[in-house]
Scaffold this motif. Sequence first.
Motif, PDB file in Angstrom:
ATOM      1  N   ARG A 154     -11.719 -45.990 -14.900  1.00 38.94           N
ATOM      2  CA  ARG A 154     -12.377 -46.575 -13.736  1.00 38.94           C
ATOM      3  C   ARG A 154     -11.794 -47.954 -13.450  1.00 38.94           C
ATOM      4  NH1 ARG A 154     -17.627 -44.434 -12.776  1.00 38.94           N
ATOM      5  NH2 ARG A 154     -17.495 -42.173 -13.086  1.00 38.94           N
ATOM      6  N   ILE A 155     -11.305 -48.131 -12.229  1.00 40.14           N
ATOM      7  CA  ILE A 155     -10.708 -49.399 -11.811  1.00 40.14           C
ATOM      8  C   ILE A 155     -11.415 -49.872 -10.551  1.00 40.14           C
ATOM      9  CG2 ILE A 155      -8.584 -50.550 -11.049  1.00 40.14           C
ATOM     10  CD1 ILE A 155      -7.031 -48.452 -12.676  1.00 40.14           C
ATOM     11  N   ILE A 156     -11.788 -51.137 -10.538  1.00 40.54           N
ATOM     12  CA  ILE A 156     -12.524 -51.729  -9.417  1.00 40.54           C
ATOM     13  C   ILE A 156     -11.590 -52.671  -8.662  1.00 40.54           C
ATOM     14  CG2 ILE A 156     -14.491 -53.153  -8.757  1.00 40.54           C
ATOM     15  CD1 ILE A 156     -15.750 -52.347 -11.503  1.00 40.54           C
ATOM     16  N   SER A 157     -11.537 -52.530  -7.331  1.00 43.78           N
ATOM     17  CA  SER A 157     -10.770 -53.467  -6.499  1.00 43.78           C
ATOM     18  C   SER A 157     -11.683 -54.576  -6.017  1.00 43.78           C
ATOM     19  CB  SER A 157     -10.174 -52.736  -5.285  1.00 43.78           C
ATOM     20  OG  SER A 157      -9.156 -51.851  -5.683  1.00 43.78           O
ATOM     21  N   GLY A 166      -5.747 -59.843 -18.020  1.00 41.58           N
ATOM     22  CA  GLY A 166      -6.120 -58.438 -18.110  1.00 41.58           C
ATOM     23  C   GLY A 166      -6.311 -57.790 -16.760  1.00 41.58           C
ATOM     24  N   ASP A 167      -6.426 -58.580 -15.688  1.00 40.80           N
ATOM     25  CA  ASP A 167      -6.531 -58.031 -14.343  1.00 40.80           C
ATOM     26  C   ASP A 167      -5.135 -57.726 -13.794  1.00 40.80           C
ATOM     27  OD1 ASP A 167      -9.283 -58.286 -14.417  1.00 40.80           O
ATOM     28  OD2 ASP A 167      -9.298 -60.232 -13.389  1.00 40.80           O
ATOM     29  N   VAL A 168      -5.086 -56.856 -12.785  1.00 37.35           N
ATOM     30  CA  VAL A 168      -3.819 -56.478 -12.154  1.00 37.35           C
ATOM     31  C   VAL A 168      -3.734 -57.163 -10.797  1.00 37.35           C
ATOM     32  CG1 VAL A 168      -2.336 -54.603 -11.376  1.00 37.35           C
ATOM     33  CG2 VAL A 168      -3.867 -54.238 -13.319  1.00 37.35           C
ATOM     34  N   ARG A 169      -2.665 -57.890 -10.574  1.00 39.39           N
ATOM     35  CA  ARG A 169      -2.421 -58.583  -9.307  1.00 39.39           C
ATOM     36  C   ARG A 169      -1.236 -57.949  -8.597  1.00 39.39           C
ATOM     37  NH1 ARG A 169      -4.827 -63.640  -9.061  1.00 39.39           N
ATOM     38  NH2 ARG A 169      -4.465 -63.324  -6.828  1.00 39.39           N
ATOM     39  N   TYR A 170      -1.105 -58.277  -7.306  1.00 40.44           N
ATOM     40  CA  TYR A 170       0.006 -57.722  -6.528  1.00 40.44           C
ATOM     41  C   TYR A 170       0.708 -58.817  -5.749  1.00 40.44           C
ATOM     42  CZ  TYR A 170       2.731 -54.538  -3.621  1.00 40.44           C
ATOM     43  OH  TYR A 170       3.772 -53.868  -3.010  1.00 40.44           O
ATOM     44  N   PHE A 171       2.010 -58.919  -5.963  1.00 40.35           N
ATOM     45  CA  PHE A 171       2.863 -59.844  -5.226  1.00 40.35           C
ATOM     46  C   PHE A 171       3.467 -59.053  -4.063  1.00 40.35           C
ATOM     47  CE2 PHE A 171       2.474 -61.618  -9.420  1.00 40.35           C
ATOM     48  CZ  PHE A 171       2.511 -62.994  -9.242  1.00 40.35           C
ATOM     49  N   ALA A 188       1.541 -56.587 -11.252  1.00 36.63           N
ATOM     50  CA  ALA A 188       1.692 -57.411 -12.451  1.00 36.63           C
ATOM     51  C   ALA A 188       0.363 -57.582 -13.166  1.00 36.63           C
ATOM     52  CB  ALA A 188       2.257 -58.788 -12.077  1.00 36.63           C
ATOM     53  N   ILE A 189       0.419 -57.586 -14.491  1.00 36.50           N
ATOM     54  CA  ILE A 189      -0.748 -57.865 -15.319  1.00 36.50           C
ATOM     55  C   ILE A 189      -0.851 -59.372 -15.510  1.00 36.50           C
ATOM     56  CG2 ILE A 189      -1.822 -57.584 -17.593  1.00 36.50           C
ATOM     57  CD1 ILE A 189      -1.757 -54.951 -16.205  1.00 36.50           C
ATOM     58  N   GLN A 190      -2.018 -59.928 -15.224  1.00 36.68           N
ATOM     59  CA  GLN A 190      -2.230 -61.359 -15.451  1.00 36.68           C
ATOM     60  C   GLN A 190      -2.351 -61.632 -16.949  1.00 36.68           C
ATOM     61  OE1 GLN A 190      -5.128 -63.148 -12.875  1.00 36.68           O
ATOM     62  NE2 GLN A 190      -5.505 -64.858 -14.257  1.00 36.68           N
ATOM     63  N   TYR A 231      -7.403 -58.050  -6.270  1.00 29.47           N
ATOM     64  CA  TYR A 231      -6.937 -57.738  -7.614  1.00 29.47           C
ATOM     65  C   TYR A 231      -7.739 -56.571  -8.165  1.00 29.47           C
ATOM     66  CZ  TYR A 231     -10.941 -60.691  -8.971  1.00 29.47           C
ATOM     67  OH  TYR A 231     -12.188 -61.232  -9.103  1.00 29.47           O
ATOM     68  N   GLU A 232      -7.213 -55.931  -9.216  1.00 29.21           N
ATOM     69  CA  GLU A 232      -7.815 -54.731  -9.791  1.00 29.21           C
ATOM     70  C   GLU A 232      -8.361 -55.059 -11.181  1.00 29.21           C
ATOM     71  OE1 GLU A 232      -7.682 -52.348  -7.493  1.00 29.21           O
ATOM     72  OE2 GLU A 232      -6.408 -53.729  -6.349  1.00 29.21           O
ATOM     73  N   VAL A 233      -9.579 -54.579 -11.450  1.00 30.10           N
ATOM     74  CA  VAL A 233     -10.287 -54.874 -12.693  1.00 30.10           C
ATOM     75  C   VAL A 233     -10.725 -53.568 -13.335  1.00 30.10           C
ATOM     76  CG1 VAL A 233     -12.212 -56.129 -13.731  1.00 30.10           C
ATOM     77  CG2 VAL A 233     -11.156 -56.993 -11.639  1.00 30.10           C
ATOM     78  N   LEU A 234     -10.502 -53.424 -14.609  1.00 33.05           N
ATOM     79  CA  LEU A 234     -11.029 -52.280 -15.333  1.00 33.05           C
ATOM     80  C   LEU A 234     -12.564 -52.331 -15.299  1.00 33.05           C
ATOM     81  CD1 LEU A 234     -10.212 -49.841 -17.167  1.00 33.05           C
ATOM     82  CD2 LEU A 234     -10.538 -51.381 -19.109  1.00 33.05           C
ATOM     83  N   ASP A 235     -13.200 -51.184 -15.106  1.00 32.76           N
ATOM     84  CA  ASP A 235     -14.664 -51.118 -15.148  1.00 32.76           C
ATOM     85  C   ASP A 235     -15.080 -51.125 -16.621  1.00 32.76           C
ATOM     86  OD1 ASP A 235     -17.363 -50.472 -15.082  1.00 32.76           O
ATOM     87  OD2 ASP A 235     -17.157 -49.063 -13.420  1.00 32.76           O
ATOM     88  N   TYR A 236     -15.347 -52.315 -17.136  1.00 30.81           N
ATOM     89  CA  TYR A 236     -15.603 -52.472 -18.567  1.00 30.81           C
ATOM     90  C   TYR A 236     -16.941 -51.855 -18.976  1.00 30.81           C
ATOM     91  CZ  TYR A 236     -11.617 -55.597 -18.507  1.00 30.81           C
ATOM     92  OH  TYR A 236     -10.347 -56.110 -18.359  1.00 30.81           O
ATOM     93  N   ALA A 237     -17.945 -51.939 -18.132  1.00 29.84           N
ATOM     94  CA  ALA A 237     -19.247 -51.370 -18.480  1.00 29.84           C
ATOM     95  C   ALA A 237     -19.149 -49.852 -18.625  1.00 29.84           C
ATOM     96  CB  ALA A 237     -20.286 -51.742 -17.427  1.00 29.84           C
ATOM     97  N   TYR A 238     -18.405 -49.217 -17.709  1.00 27.34           N
ATOM     98  CA  TYR A 238     -18.223 -47.767 -17.802  1.00 27.34           C
ATOM     99  C   TYR A 238     -17.413 -47.410 -19.043  1.00 27.34           C
ATOM    100  CZ  TYR A 238     -16.898 -42.997 -16.687  1.00 27.34           C
ATOM    101  OH  TYR A 238     -16.701 -41.633 -16.754  1.00 27.34           O
ATOM    102  N   THR A 239     -16.347 -48.144 -19.294  1.00 30.64           N
ATOM    103  CA  THR A 239     -15.487 -47.856 -20.436  1.00 30.64           C
ATOM    104  C   THR A 239     -16.237 -48.054 -21.746  1.00 30.64           C
ATOM    105  OG1 THR A 239     -13.602 -48.624 -19.103  1.00 30.64           O
ATOM    106  CG2 THR A 239     -13.224 -48.332 -21.459  1.00 30.64           C
ATOM    107  N   TYR A 240     -17.136 -49.014 -21.778  1.00 34.62           N
ATOM    108  CA  TYR A 240     -17.969 -49.229 -22.965  1.00 34.62           C
ATOM    109  C   TYR A 240     -18.811 -47.991 -23.265  1.00 34.62           C
ATOM    110  CZ  TYR A 240     -21.603 -51.148 -26.006  1.00 34.62           C
ATOM    111  OH  TYR A 240     -22.475 -51.361 -27.045  1.00 34.62           O
ATOM    112  N   ARG A 241     -19.290 -47.335 -22.215  1.00 40.37           N
ATOM    113  CA  ARG A 241     -20.081 -46.121 -22.425  1.00 40.37           C
ATOM    114  C   ARG A 241     -19.226 -44.997 -23.018  1.00 40.37           C
ATOM    115  NH1 ARG A 241     -22.381 -47.768 -17.444  1.00 40.37           N
ATOM    116  NH2 ARG A 241     -21.279 -46.168 -16.237  1.00 40.37           N
TER     117      ARG A 241
END
Length: 257
Positions: A154-157, A166-171, A188-190, A231-241
Amino acid sequence: MIQLPPSEVAGVGSLDLTTMERQILLQMQQSSEIYAYDSVAVLEFELKTRSDIVASAMALNNSGATFATFEGSYCNERYWQLQPNGAFRLRGGVTPAEGITDIFRNGRLYAFECATAMVIVLYKAVLGAIGEASFNTYFGGLVLYDWQYDSDLRIISRTRGTSYPGDVRYFNNPDFNPTNPEWRGENAIQLPGGLYYAHGLGIRRPEEILRILNMRRRPGSLTPAHLLEQYEVLDYAYTYRLKSGVARIGGQVFVLG
């Protein structure tokens, strides 16, 4: 600021964190943005998984894997089947954990473009965060191609707010030279310290990435490359489950025993 249930607040002070994790935590605590968590455990999981993403980005950078367009992509066919469009499909009899791990172990046998690299980094970090057994349960039948990925990754924009390591950015390079469309931008990964991992370019400062992209603009262009706010963020709460053993298979939820 960080929001937690009142009974959980005291637990933040006892977290065993690395320097990078503690810096992220401090930034979140001092921010005017609200970061809400159900428990300290979920907060800690996010901080630790961000470390896993950073470590995975640096490991891929050192793996020997190279940049290629989709047409020029290749892979270790002991673990993956190369598809006509440049995608990698996991071979039967190979577990998802084995397939992802091989990219980092035998990187010289792989070439792929930058969006695929971002997904590979995230898969490797999730593997480390939830463990091999859970990873194999949720991520069967992997296909690596561009920004296509398993529904359990799960990835959140986000279009505004603060990004963290840990977030993904775009140039973005809107005026790229059409003879080299692969230079239309760079995922790119920050990383900590103002650095970014961009597949094919390595670990660089943002101004270096922008300079390289600006050298690949169409002749006479007056529109420079720039870092997008999104930027793109992993859904950490979902991944924790996933780590805790709550599985989604199809439209149903199962508890793994």
